[in-house]
Every structure is written in structure tokens, then in C-alpha cells.
Design a protein around this motif. Structure first.
Motif, mmCIF file in Angstrom:
data_model
loop_
_atom_site.group_PDB
_atom_site.id
_atom_site.type_symbol
_atom_site.label_atom_id
_atom_site.label_comp_id
_atom_site.label_asym_id
_atom_site.label_seq_id
_atom_site.Cartn_x
_atom_site.Cartn_y
_atom_site.Cartn_z
ATOM 1 N N LEU A 145 0.784 -1.089 0.069
ATOM 2 C CA LEU A 145 0.052 0.061 0.070
ATOM 3 C C LEU A 145 0.906 0.928 -0.065
ATOM 4 C CD1 LEU A 145 -2.700 -0.925 2.614
ATOM 5 C CD2 LEU A 145 -3.259 -0.116 0.199
ATOM 6 N N GLY A 146 2.012 1.273 0.741
ATOM 7 C CA GLY A 146 2.844 2.281 1.029
ATOM 8 C C GLY A 146 3.588 2.587 -0.610
ATOM 9 N N TRP A 147 4.004 1.594 -1.104
ATOM 10 C CA TRP A 147 4.811 1.912 -2.228
ATOM 11 C C TRP A 147 3.907 2.212 -3.435
ATOM 12 C CZ3 TRP A 147 9.488 3.352 -1.767
ATOM 13 C CH2 TRP A 147 10.338 2.672 -0.869
ATOM 14 N N GLY A 148 2.620 1.350 -3.467
ATOM 15 C CA GLY A 148 1.808 1.762 -4.435
ATOM 16 C C GLY A 148 1.243 3.296 -4.454
ATOM 17 N N MET A 149 1.121 3.767 -3.064
ATOM 18 C CA MET A 149 0.686 5.217 -2.854
ATOM 19 C C MET A 149 1.816 6.033 -3.598
ATOM 20 S SD MET A 149 -0.478 6.522 0.913
ATOM 21 C CE MET A 149 1.054 6.512 1.619
ATOM 22 N N MET A 150 3.087 5.692 -3.023
ATOM 23 C CA MET A 150 4.158 6.719 -3.398
ATOM 24 C C MET A 150 4.102 6.675 -4.892
ATOM 25 S SD MET A 150 5.709 7.955 -1.086
ATOM 26 C CE MET A 150 3.682 8.248 -0.429
ATOM 27 N N TYR A 151 4.080 5.670 -5.694
ATOM 28 C CA TYR A 151 4.274 5.509 -7.047
ATOM 29 C C TYR A 151 3.037 6.293 -7.594
ATOM 30 C CZ TYR A 151 8.170 2.190 -7.517
ATOM 31 O OH TYR A 151 9.162 1.609 -7.356
ATOM 32 N N TYR A 152 1.947 6.454 -6.831
ATOM 33 C CA TYR A 152 0.893 7.200 -7.618
ATOM 34 C C TYR A 152 1.210 8.630 -7.257
ATOM 35 C CZ TYR A 152 -3.890 9.356 -7.885
ATOM 36 O OH TYR A 152 -4.835 10.149 -8.309
ATOM 37 N N PHE A 153 1.419 9.251 -5.813
ATOM 38 C CA PHE A 153 1.743 10.621 -5.506
ATOM 39 C C PHE A 153 2.793 11.247 -5.804
ATOM 40 C CE2 PHE A 153 -1.983 9.420 -2.764
ATOM 41 C CZ PHE A 153 -2.948 10.216 -3.038
ATOM 42 N N VAL A 154 3.921 10.439 -6.060
ATOM 43 C CA VAL A 154 5.212 11.522 -6.241
ATOM 44 C C VAL A 154 5.382 12.017 -7.502
ATOM 45 C CG1 VAL A 154 7.637 11.149 -6.582
ATOM 46 C CG2 VAL A 154 6.726 10.272 -4.426
#
Ligand code: HEM
Lengths: 489, 85
Positions: free
Chosen positions: A243-252
């Protein structure tokens, strides 16, 4: 890295954001998560005070720090992290797939059911043990031959009482269905975020079942220990990490307005996690009666995951390369990249922890507690604060009331967790040497005191940052909408 | 590349299968032995599922134009924000 015809998988007419994202639900999830985070921090502080003999309510059974310690960890994992991630999923998945979740009614139902699960867990932990011994309960249990425990389940991180487990399990299934429907309907090659999320829905369901049912009903003793080890680590690696990495790949990329450096490399990271992570869990049980070959297997799998993590970190450094100043200027980005530095530090700790030589020193010491705070707060909570800092103005429709309070939130949280992690890491090394030199137990407790006192102050800083955030949020909500709202902080 | 993968993968898979078989034989009939096999079996089941998913993804063109999705992601976001009321 080939640049393709970008709009191949995007229809000419795309749906409106308003038809895709239920903003009210995103906000509700975030607010619920903050309520649980506040509760958890107070519980952590309570336990920390007890450890320095300053227990503020020594005579109240319901407030006994032992019970509140479990509330602390459960409220953080299932109340704060799970709620905040669910809110984030309600924003990201529909926007990535251009399709709303399977059912809005189901979303509301899951929201209510999840709060019920978390609150009943807290109630079970707090009043379960007292209730269990009440004569009328014992009588009922004897009469109907019920052996079920009302209080916490004896599984680390699976303390959710046994009677709630089936409800939580069904809840996880519903969550998976609600989000998998739009994901399965999306056309074309998937963006890495969706890969992570998709896998997480499957993993979390399986991991929860394994940890809460297998060790409770089928495998006991050392076998239960082995399964419990897998469960604890898989919760971090197969629920929180994707969830964390997926979220970073989305927002960054959105905040930098620049695509991720290499999508191919991000997929290497995803598949690496999928194949290497599930064997890691046993590394929590080095030097236990679990067969050595399983322990060695876990060590090797952990080293493999270290390589996987390195690919992810390289990818994010490659993405921000040449735009370092924006990390300083944009607060959400600063939260994200600070979390990444902490992630790197956590993995560095892992590299040491996983060697048997080092384990000998730090096993059962506060090093582990420091590591836990570094990863849960320093990484995932910081990332979620970044997401909330970015999304709340969009959800409320106005700028932050006070950008200074946003800064205070950042600096107090970052400094607090840095001090706490460093302090406990050091405490762990001291404790390890006290024990190794066969000193009396009391000597190690006395030696730990300065570190535990420092932890109280570090915790107060983190709590202070949190109060700034909540205060800012309330004031933002109460002030009149500003023109040209929703500029990023 | 494919040859290299085969040279590495085939002997390792054979070696692992052989060792695992020996291991299962060793613990057969021993109630306590089950606990050592449980985590491995768990892993193999989960790993097998993902292996199938990997093949499914490869066969459905998920790895063609591997950098494409990152551009679509940004473009889609821009379009959604542009149309936001
Ligand atoms: C006010 C701030 C906080 C304080 C004072 C605090 C304090 C504590 C204390 C005293 C323990 C028990 C340690 C022991 O048993 O020896 C603990 C455990 C733990 N805390 Fe916190 N905590 C705080 C915030 C947080 C936050 C925000 C998170 C996660 C986002 C978190 C995650 C954990 C975890 C995962 C454990 C279990 C560690 C283990 O079992 O190894 N804590 N905390």
C-alpha cells in the motif's frame, strides 16, 4: 526507457472526478484514522510513563498499561493505518482505473463495519479480561460449554478477540471485491500502483486468515510460533508495504509533475516483493527452536528483499534527480522523501538484524521497538501525513488555515521519531551487552531508564506535532472558503 | 537471456524439488514434523499463485510497452483535474 503513445489506454471522453471519487468517504476515513492515531499515541505515552514508574493511574484496572499497550499497537495498525489507507484507496483506485468502486453502498457499509471491528477489538482488549473472570460469564461458559476467550487473542498483532476474527475476515473480502471490480475492468497494461494494490487485496486476506485462524485452531506450539512469525512480518510486508509503495508511485509523479524514472524497474520491485517477501517472517524467530534451515531460508530471503528495496529507492531518487529543491518547497513531497530516508535506514537496520551474530546481541531488546517505530511512524505514517496534507485542502475545498502549523507538524513528528528511534536503538545495544555480560536483570533496567525517559519526551514531540495537525484541520474546516483554494502547501 | 535464465532456473528448481522431496520423506508420519513444512507449504502456495499471475500478465501483454503506463498515469491525472468542478 521508451516513451509510448501516451493516450493509448485513455478513452477520449473520460468520466468526471466527481463521478469517480466519493470525497466525503475519503474524508471520513482520514478523520477516523486520526481519531485512532490520537488514541494510540495517548496509549503509547501511557505505557512509556509506566516504564519510567510514572503511571498516572496506578489503581485503575481498565487503564492498566499492559492492556493499553495492545490498544496502542492495534489502534495504530487497524485503526490508523488501515483507515487512512482505505481513504487513500477510495481516491486513487477510481482515478487510476477511471471507474468508480463496485458499490458506494458497500463502501459505506465497510466503513461502518471496520470501525466496529477496531472498536470491538479495543473493548475486547480492555474489558475482556475483567469480564472473563466475572462469575456470571464463567457460569454461562460452563453451561453452554463455550471455551472462547473474550479478551485479547494470544497472537502477537492478532490480539483481535477470536469472536471478531470472522467479521474482520469477511470485511477484508468485501474490501477486495469493492476495489477489484474497477481494477479488473481497467484496460491496457496496468500502472505499478495497481499491481501493488491488487496483490495487497489477495495477500491481506490470506495473511489475516493464516495468522488468526491457523495458529488459533490448527497449529499450536512451535508450529504456531512459526506461523505467527510469518503473520507478523507479512502484515508489514504484504499489507502495509504494497500500500505504501503503491501510494508513493501514485503521488510522487503527480507532485513532481514528472513520470517515475523507470516503470520497468518499479515492476522488478513489485515481482521481487511478491516472490521473496513471503519467506521473510521467520527472521523474527532466529535462535528459537524453529529448525535452522527455516531460519537460514528467512535470512537469505531477507537479503533478497534488501536488493528489491534498493531498486525501489533508486527509482525514486532517479525520479527526483535535478528537482531536489521541490522536495524542500512542497511539504507533501518533503513528507514522502523524509519517509523514504527513514525507509532506507530501516532496511539498513534489517540488514544488521538479520545476521545471527547481531541477533545474538539485540534479540528481545528495545532495538526492536525502535525499529518498529521507525518503520511504522517514520515511514508509513509520514507518507500518510504527506497524502493528507496534500488531499485535505482538496477535500475541504480551501487552503490550510496555517501553513506554519503544517510545518510544526512536520518538524515535531520528524524530530520526535528520529530521537525515539535513535534512543531505543542505543538502548537495545546497551541492554544486549548488559545481558551478555550476565549482569543482574535490575542492572539492565536501571541502565535503560535514561533511554526510557528520553522516549517519553520524543513521544510528547510526536504527539505535539499531531495536535498541531488536528488543530490546523479543525480551523481550516471552520474558516470561510478561500479563493483559488487547494493550492498545495 | 532466455538461455541464461534456463541455465540458472532449471538446475535450481530441480535441486529445490529434490531437497524438498527428501525433506517431506524425512518428516512423514512425524506429527511434530508438520510444523517445519507448514511455512514452506504456505510460501509455495502463495508463490505458485503469483507465478500463475506473472504468466497471465506476460501473456496478456502487460509487459509490452513497459514504460507506457507511467505516461498515461500523468496524462489521466491532468485530464481529471482539468474537468474537476
Ligand atoms: C506518542 C508517541 C508514542 C509513544 C510514547 C510510544 C510508546 C510505545 C511503547 C512504550 C511501546 C511498548 C514498548 C515495549 O513493550 O517495550 C510501544 C510499542 C509500539 N509502538 Fe509506539 N509509541 C508512540 C507512537 C507510536 C506510533 C505513532 C506508532 C505507529 C505508527 C507506534 C508503533 C508501535 C509499535 C509497532 C510497537 C510494538 C513494538 C514491538 O512490539 O516491538 N507507536 N510504543
Amino acid at each position: 526507457m521508451s516513451s509510448s503513445a501516451p493516450s493509448a489506454a485513455i478513452p477520449a471522453e473520460i468520466p468526471r472526478h466527481e463521478d469517480l471519487v466519493n470525497e466525503r468517504l475519503v474524508a471520513w476515513y482520514f478523520i477516523a484514522s486520526l481519531v485512532f492515531l490520537g488514541t494510540s499515541m495517548l496509549a503509547g505515552l501511557h505505557m512509556a510513563l509506566q516504564l519510567v514508574h510514572w503511571n498516572p493511574c496506578p489503581d485503575a484496572e481498565l487503564l492498566s498499561p499492559g492492556r493499553w499497550r495492545m490498544v496502542h499497537t492495534n489502534a495504530v495498525a487497524y485503526g490508523f493505518l488501515a483507515n487512512a489507507f482505505l481513504g487513500m484507496l477510495h481516491w486513487t483506485v477510481p482515478r487510476l482505473t477511471l471507474r468508480p468502486v463496485a458499490s458506494s453502498a458497500l463502501s459505506y457499509f465497510i466503513f461502518g463495519a471496520w470501525q466496529f471491528v477496531v472498536l470491538s477489538t479495543a473493548a475486547g482488549i480492555l474489558i475482556g479480561p475483567s469480564l472473563q473472570d466475572a462469575p456470571w460469564v464463567m457460569e454461562l461458559a460452563a453451561k453452554y460449554n463455550i471455551s472462547m476467550s473474550l479478551g485479547a487473542q494470544g497472537i502477537e498483532w492478532g490480539e483481535t478477540p477470536v469472536w471478531i476474527d470472522p467479521i474482520a475476515q469477511v470485511g477484508l473480502l468485501l474490501v477486495a471485491i469493492n476495489f477489484m471490480v474497477p481494477i479488473s475492468r481497467a484496460r491496457g497494461p496496468m500502472y505499478v500502483t495497481l499491481w501493488y494494490f491488487m496483490a495487497m487485496f489477495v495477500w491481506t486476506f490470506l495473511v489475516y486468515a493464516m495468522g488468526n485462524f491457523m495458529s488459533e485452531y490448527w497449529v499450536g506450539g512451535t508450529s504456531g510460533g512459526a506461523v505467527g512469525g510469518l503473520f507478523i512480518h507479512d502484515l508489514v510486508g504484504l499489507f502495509v508495504t504494497p500500500l505504501g509503495w503503491g501510494m508513493m508511485y501514485y503521488f510522487v509523479p503527480i507532485l513532481l509533475q514528472k513520470p517515475i524514472w523507470s516503470h520497468g524497474l518499479s515492476l522488478v520491485g513489485f515481482w521481487g516483493l511478491a516472490f521473496f517477501y513471503p519467506l521473510n517472517g521467520i527472521h523474527h524467530f532466529l535462535y528459537t527452536p524453529i529448525p535452522m534451515f527455516l531460519q537460514y531460508g528467512a535470512v537469505i530471503a531477507t537479503i533478497a528483499v534488501e536488493f528489491v528495496v534498493t531498486t525501489v529507492i533508486i527509482n525514486f531518487i532517479g525520479t527526483v534527480w535535478g528537482q531536489g529543491k521541490s522536495v524542500y518547497r512542497s511539504l507533501p513531497l518533503r513528507w514522502f522523501y523524509t519517509g523514504m530516508i527513514f525507509y532506507f535506514l530501516t532496511c539498513l537496520q534489517c540488514a544488521l538484524q538479520v545476521t545471527l551474530t547481531f541477533q545474538k546481541l539485540i534479540h528481545f531488546t528495545d532495538w526492536v521497538v525502535g525499529h518498529a517505530h521507525l518503520v511504522m511512524f517514520g515511514v508509513f505514517s509520514l507518507w500518510l501525513f504527506g497524502v493528507m496534507t496534500y488531499l485535505f485542502p482538496r477535500l475541504i475545498g480551501r487552503d490550510w488555515w496555517s501553513p506554519q502549523l503544517c510545518e510544526w507538524h512536520y518538524w515535531l513528528s520528524t524530530a520526535g521519531v528520529l530521537v525515539m528511534a535513535f534512543d531505543l536503538t542505543l538502548a537495545g545495544i546497551f541492554q544486549g551487552y548488559y545481558w551478555a555480560s550476565l549482569q543482574m536483570w535490575d542492572v539492565s533496567v536501571d541502565g535503560s531508564m535514561p533511554f526510557w525517559i528520553t522516549r517519553v519526551f520524543a513521544g510528547l514531540a510526536m504527539l505535539g506535532g499531531f495536535v498541531c495537525f488536528v488543530w490546523n484541520l479543525v480551523m481550516t474546516y471552520r474558516t470561510a472558503p478561500a479563493k483559488g483554494a487547494v493550492a498545495a502547501v | 537471456m532466455l538461455l541464461l535464465a534456463l541455465v540458472i532456473l532449471v538446475p535450481s528448481c530441480l535441486g529445490f524439488a529434490n531437497k524438498f522431496f527428501e525433506f517431506v520423506m524425512l518428516f512423514r508420519g512425524d506429527a511434530d514434523g508438520a510444523f517445519a513444512i507448514t511455512p514452506i507449504l504456505n510460501y509455495l502456495l502463495a508463490g505458485f499463485g503469483f507465478l500463475l499471475m506473472f504468466f497471465w500478465a506476460a501473456m496478456n501483454g502487460m509487459f509490452h510497452d513497459i514504460e507506457g503506463p507511467k505516461h498515461q498515469h500523468l496524462e489521466r491525472e491532468k485530464m481529471l483535474d482539468r474537468g474537476r468542478g
